[in-house]
Write an enzyme that holds these catalytic residues in place. Sequence first.
Site, PDB file in Angstrom:
ATOM      1  CE  LYS A   1      -9.323  12.730 -13.736  1.00 34.56           C
ATOM      2  NZ  LYS A   1      -8.344  12.367 -13.773  1.00 34.56           N
TER       3      LYS A   1
HETATM    4  C1  LIG Z   1      -7.701  10.546 -13.491  1.00 32.72           C
HETATM    5  C2  LIG Z   1      -8.464   9.479 -13.556  1.00 32.72           C
HETATM    6  C3  LIG Z   1      -7.898   8.174 -12.847  1.00 32.72           C
HETATM    7  C4  LIG Z   1      -6.538   8.625 -11.814  1.00 32.72           C
HETATM    8  O1  LIG Z   1      -6.332   9.542 -11.348  1.00 32.72           O
HETATM    9  P1  LIG Z   1      -4.696  10.187 -11.086  1.00 32.72           P
HETATM   10  O2  LIG Z   1      -5.085  11.261  -9.904  1.00 32.72           O
HETATM   11  O3  LIG Z   1      -4.263  10.883 -12.196  1.00 32.72           O
HETATM   12  O4  LIG Z   1      -3.926   9.270 -10.480  1.00 32.72           O
HETATM   13  C5  LIG Z   1      -8.437   7.205 -12.393  1.00 32.72           C
HETATM   14  N1  LIG Z   1      -9.671   6.999 -13.237  1.00 32.72           N
HETATM   15  C6  LIG Z   1     -10.214   7.860 -13.935  1.00 32.72           C
HETATM   16  C7  LIG Z   1     -11.482   7.592 -14.466  1.00 32.72           C
HETATM   17  C8  LIG Z   1      -9.497   9.153 -14.022  1.00 32.72           C
HETATM   18  O5  LIG Z   1     -10.201   9.985 -14.989  1.00 32.72           O
END
Ligand SMILES: *Cc1c(COP(=O)(O)O)cnc(C)c1O
Length: 379
Positions: free
Chosen positions: A184
């Site tokens: 992210k």
């Molecule tokens: C990455 C992501 C998640 C989950 O986040 P994690 O930290 O990996 O549990 C949920 N929704 C979206 C749209 C994502 O891109």
Amino acid sequence: MSEPTFLPFTRPSIDERTIAEVGEVLRSGWITTGPKCQALEAALTERWGRPVRLANSGTATLELALRLAGIGPGDEVITTPLSWVATANVVLAVGATPVFVDADAATRNIDLSRIEAAITPRTRALIPVDLAGLPVDRDRLNALAGKHRLRVVEDAAQSFGSQWKGRAIGSFGDLVSFSFHANKNFTSAEGGCLVLNDAEEARAFEKLRLQGVERFPDGSLEVEAWGAKCNMTDVAAAIGLGQLRGIEDANARRHQLARRYFERWDRSLGFELPPEDLENHGNWHMFQPLLPPDLATRRGDFLAAMKARGIGVGVHYPAMHLFALFRRMGHAPGDFPVAEDVGARTLTLPLFPAMSDADVDRVCATSSAVVAELRGRTA
Ligand SMILES: *Cc1c(COP(=O)(O)O)cnc(C)c1O
């Protein structure tokens, strides 16, 4: 001339100061939830002007947000099929039913004009997803939620640093969930945070994230209800504090790289580029062209040919209602044609702050060569 090094589709930027600070945490003797988590929570609370609480993933913050909103068995939650499967898995985790609404072809986010038709007496919440960091229209979304008295759990996992009409995602709305997963824009390796409405909700979240435990000044404890185990560690929070110093520059660099993609990409190839409004796009979490229709079934070949030339290309995401889990619940091809089409043709090209302009040029030139090859011509 040496071979160019492999270019992944993303890579986190962690500076030496952050690495040193993680080392300090490890030497300090206090490596799980502690002062670094407190500092990161305070900084994010300050950033968005609303209470923020950390957890160990963006999946955990989404699930606990649903629990906090009292959503459970018998309830329906409306969301998009075009997201990471976590978005629907958390609905299942609390015993509720995910109800998908097709995506909009222009934004690739949930089609707001189709939400009302999906609302039933059991509908309790909406989970909008800002795919690739492009914000869902918050004015229309919140108007819908208000009219039908629905909770909104924003899945802002991908939109750290994005804005809606000049207001930062996270600074307004109902419950807003961010992920700090390694891929992210803002990372703590693994982690996430939830933005809440008030201090009372924040206290309830603190209990939900750690065994339901409430601590009193005299050292005694009470547990009134079940709680999960998903607190963040200070090791992770130290990474997050380091990211906070660089996030504006990192997102600005992503904008520059996206702009260069639009300039350098050969539009005669017939790909559908992402929405081009650079100012309102958000944080350019991903740059995702859709394969031209004649190459729709050749995605595997495209990925392999790019990889052979040293370029990593991702797929985010196939429409999730076609996964076996959701087919068993009654979904089938044709249910959500826009999401299926986008999900079948989408590609995630390399885009991360440490990339050079020349890297973008290389991705564009290599894509052109690969497409020519796939179409059976020489470039
Ligand atoms: C990455 C992501 C998640 C989950 O986040 P994690 O930290 O990996 O549990 C949920 N929704 C979206 C749209 C994502 O891109």
